[in-house]
Design a protein around this motif. Structure first.
Motif, PDB file in Angstrom:
ATOM      1  N   MET A   7      66.299  79.741  19.810  1.00  0.00           N
ATOM      2  CA  MET A   7      65.307  80.353  19.061  1.00  0.00           C
ATOM      3  C   MET A   7      65.124  81.707  19.374  1.00  0.00           C
ATOM      4  SD  MET A   7      62.789  80.201  17.156  1.00  0.00           S
ATOM      5  CE  MET A   7      62.319  78.419  16.699  1.00  0.00           C
ATOM      6  N   ARG A   8      65.260  82.386  20.186  1.00  0.00           N
ATOM      7  CA  ARG A   8      65.345  83.985  20.260  1.00  0.00           C
ATOM      8  C   ARG A   8      66.469  84.339  19.505  1.00  0.00           C
ATOM      9  NH1 ARG A   8      64.558  84.717  26.728  1.00  0.00           N
ATOM     10  NH2 ARG A   8      62.261  84.130  26.794  1.00  0.00           N
ATOM     11  N   ARG A   9      67.492  83.862  19.413  1.00  0.00           N
ATOM     12  CA  ARG A   9      68.594  84.538  18.562  1.00  0.00           C
ATOM     13  C   ARG A   9      68.401  84.305  17.257  1.00  0.00           C
ATOM     14  NH1 ARG A   9      71.070  87.179  16.148  1.00  0.00           N
ATOM     15  NH2 ARG A   9      73.330  86.912  15.372  1.00  0.00           N
ATOM     16  N   LEU A  10      67.489  83.024  16.783  1.00  0.00           N
ATOM     17  CA  LEU A  10      67.221  83.005  15.170  1.00  0.00           C
ATOM     18  C   LEU A  10      66.047  84.040  15.108  1.00  0.00           C
ATOM     19  CD1 LEU A  10      67.167  81.418  12.651  1.00  0.00           C
ATOM     20  CD2 LEU A  10      65.455  80.086  13.743  1.00  0.00           C
ATOM     21  N   LEU A  11      65.372  84.452  15.944  1.00  0.00           N
ATOM     22  CA  LEU A  11      64.107  85.240  15.715  1.00  0.00           C
ATOM     23  C   LEU A  11      64.807  86.594  15.657  1.00  0.00           C
ATOM     24  CD1 LEU A  11      61.316  83.805  17.869  1.00  0.00           C
ATOM     25  CD2 LEU A  11      61.631  83.693  15.412  1.00  0.00           C
ATOM     26  N   ASN A  64      61.938  90.226   2.793  1.00  0.00           N
ATOM     27  CA  ASN A  64      60.526  90.806   2.410  1.00  0.00           C
ATOM     28  C   ASN A  64      59.499  90.438   3.181  1.00  0.00           C
ATOM     29  OD1 ASN A  64      62.014  92.194  -0.016  1.00  0.00           O
ATOM     30  ND2 ASN A  64      61.959  90.327  -1.295  1.00  0.00           N
ATOM     31  N   ASP A  65      59.665  89.154   3.736  1.00  0.00           N
ATOM     32  CA  ASP A  65      58.426  88.596   4.594  1.00  0.00           C
ATOM     33  C   ASP A  65      58.933  88.395   5.931  1.00  0.00           C
ATOM     34  OD1 ASP A  65      55.800  88.067   4.703  1.00  0.00           O
ATOM     35  OD2 ASP A  65      55.962  86.262   3.844  1.00  0.00           O
ATOM     36  N   ARG A  66      59.995  88.943   6.454  1.00  0.00           N
ATOM     37  CA  ARG A  66      60.555  88.608   7.916  1.00  0.00           C
ATOM     38  C   ARG A  66      59.530  88.291   8.850  1.00  0.00           C
ATOM     39  NH1 ARG A  66      64.854  92.080   8.239  1.00  0.00           N
ATOM     40  NH2 ARG A  66      63.386  93.857   8.802  1.00  0.00           N
ATOM     41  N   GLU A  67      58.699  89.231   9.130  1.00  0.00           N
ATOM     42  CA  GLU A  67      57.913  89.054  10.198  1.00  0.00           C
ATOM     43  C   GLU A  67      56.717  87.997  10.328  1.00  0.00           C
ATOM     44  OE1 GLU A  67      56.623  89.850  14.157  1.00  0.00           O
ATOM     45  OE2 GLU A  67      58.481  91.042  12.647  1.00  0.00           O
ATOM     46  N   ALA A  68      56.263  87.676   9.114  1.00  0.00           N
ATOM     47  CA  ALA A  68      55.257  86.230   8.684  1.00  0.00           C
ATOM     48  C   ALA A  68      56.179  85.017   8.923  1.00  0.00           C
ATOM     49  CB  ALA A  68      54.982  86.307   7.548  1.00  0.00           C
TER      50      ALA A  68
END
Length: 168
Positions: free
Chosen positions: A102-106, A147-151
């Motif tokens: 999950m950390r790698r994905l994030l 464009n909306d990476r954080e959300a």
């Protein structure tokens, strides 16, 4: 086409509908998992309005098409990528292996990197879970990622750490 559905939803519905009755089509979708042979699904992506000249839409659409072609389910699921990753391990988000993945994905920054990180994760999810992914949601998230990476990252993390979303 249903006016209430996006082109991404229409595409995923069609991929499931046709792959359930056409094994040759299903094989073409499976080939889309590898960038060298992803062109096997470009005609369908184009038919549903995805811009195959755009790396973003082409890669995202091809990867989702390969999921549909590779999985054993007859229709789209409700499980998010975060929930699915947690479900791959017996103790869910508490698993150090799941947390690492999950950390790698994030940590992903671009759509190209997202596709390369998702490929092995999707194979893991397919082999270890008994519920289908929500491919419509995943495709929309992949296309909007830059464009909306954080959300999107927050949503994936929330689904990963919220055990109740895994059980749905």
């Amino acid at each position: 086409m249903d006016k209430n559905k996006s082109k991404y939803e229409e595409l995923v519905d069609y991929l499931y509908l046709r792959s359930n009755v056409d094994s040759g089509f299903r094989a073409d979708l499976r080939r889309a998992a590898v960038p060298v042979t992803e062109h096997y699904c470009w005609d369908v992506l184009h038919k549903f309005g995805l811009n195959i000249n755009s790396d973003l839409e082409r890669r995202s659409g091809s990867l989702v098409a390969s999921i549909v072609g590779s999985n054993r389910y007859k229709r789209d699921g409700k499980m998010s990528i975060g929930a699915a990753l947690a479900k791959c391990y017996g103790n869910g988000a508490s698993s150090s292996a799941a947390e690492l993945k999950m950390r790698r994905l994030l940590a992903v920054r671009t759509n190209e990197e997202l596709c390369s990180v998702l490929r092995p994760l999707l194979m893991l999810i397919s082999s270890r879970t008994n519920q289908p992914l929500d491919c419509k949601r995943l495709l929309k998230e992949m296309v909007r990622f830059e464009n909306d990476r954080e959300a999107i990252r927050v949503r994936w993390a929330s689904d990963f750490y919220t055990r109740s979303s895994v059980e749905k």
